[in-house]
Design an enzyme around this catalytic site. Structure first.
Site, PDB file in Angstrom:
ATOM      1  N   ILE A   1     -19.516 -14.620-113.253  1.00 40.50           N
ATOM      2  CA  ILE A   1     -18.943 -15.403-112.166  1.00 40.50           C
ATOM      3  C   ILE A   1     -19.769 -16.682-112.108  1.00 40.50           C
ATOM      4  CG2 ILE A   1     -20.372 -14.186-110.460  1.00 40.50           C
ATOM      5  CD1 ILE A   1     -18.227 -14.712-108.376  1.00 40.50           C
ATOM      6  N   SER A   2     -19.118 -17.826-112.103  1.00 40.58           N
ATOM      7  CA  SER A   2     -19.821 -19.103-112.208  1.00 40.58           C
ATOM      8  C   SER A   2     -20.712 -19.372-110.998  1.00 40.58           C
ATOM      9  CB  SER A   2     -18.821 -20.251-112.358  1.00 40.58           C
ATOM     10  OG  SER A   2     -18.103 -20.153-113.565  1.00 40.58           O
ATOM     11  N   GLN A   3     -21.741 -20.168-111.229  1.00 43.43           N
ATOM     12  CA  GLN A   3     -22.604 -20.674-110.164  1.00 43.43           C
ATOM     13  C   GLN A   3     -21.737 -21.337-109.085  1.00 43.43           C
ATOM     14  OE1 GLN A   3     -24.544 -24.175-111.492  1.00 43.43           O
ATOM     15  NE2 GLN A   3     -26.202 -24.071-109.997  1.00 43.43           N
TER      16      GLN A   3
END
Length: 216
Positions: A60-62
């Site tokens: 899950i992206s920053q």
């Protein structure tokens, strides 16, 4: 842990402080519970300033990168958006609060099913998920006003550029398998593409026919 406080702190210290100004986007990130999209064991880290593993060698992206990429799409609320790489479903949830309809493609079935459950839990019914090769896009629903790609590609896939509406914006990480540049493509009335390099980034690679061919 008080997730509401953690989410507010995330937005203030990671999003607003880094220059994100879109008020609707800020409100969306204050509203959407990021911890719903990670494993329960990692819920306490959901609002940290870092990507997190979600299984199947994906992340899950920053939070800041989610905000930056979304802001680059310049959504007003009427758009039909294509997302390539559903992953956890968090990015789709943010898009769903900012656009009219979201179409998201995920090649890994367990991730797609898990994302669907999380989105349903939040009542986000304007998100359609397809299990397929994302580099092909979603031709039967094209054109799209905005396209966002959440994995790094060797170049902008022609198939995706073709599915972008005139005046539409495509945001994608482009580069090698380890480091990329975040790129925004805008389609002109004559069909030509204007390319802007935004910032350096690092994403998992975009696997598929028009991306990196395999996971190896």
């Amino acid at each position: 842990m008080n997730f509401d406080i953690a989410r507010k702190r995330m937005v203030e210290t990671q999003i607003i402080s880094r220059g994100v100004k879109d008020r609707r986007l800020i409100e969306a990130m204050l509203k959407v519970p990021r911890h719903v999209f990670v494993e329960e064991a990692m819920a306490a880290q959901a609002y940290s300033d870092t990507p997190l593993p979600i299984g199947e060698k994906q992340t899950i992206s920053q939070p800041y990168m989610v905000a930056l990429m979304t802001e680059l799409l310049e959504l007003s609320g009427r758009e039909k958006v294509l997302e390539i790489g559903t992953g956890s479903g968090y990015q789709a949830a943010i898009l769903a609060t900012l656009a009219d309809r979201v179409y998201t493609v995920e090649r890994i079935r367990p991730l797609a099913l898990k994302a669907r459950r999380a989105l349903d839990r939040l009542g986000l019914l304007n998100v359609n998920i397809k299990i397929s090769d994302g580099t092909i896009g979603w031709e039967e629903e094209a054109p799209f006003d905005a396209i966002i790609v959440t994995a790094g590609a060797p170049d902008v896939p022609d198939k995706l550029a073709e599915q972008l509406a005139v005046g539409g914006r495509l945001v994608i990480p482009v580069g090698n398998q380890f480091d990329q540049v975040l790129v925004r493509i805008t389609k002109q009335e004559d069909g030509s593409l204007i390319r802007e390099n935004v910032t350096g980034c690092r994403f998992v690679k975009l696997v598929g026919k028009y991306g990196w061919g395999t996971e190896e």
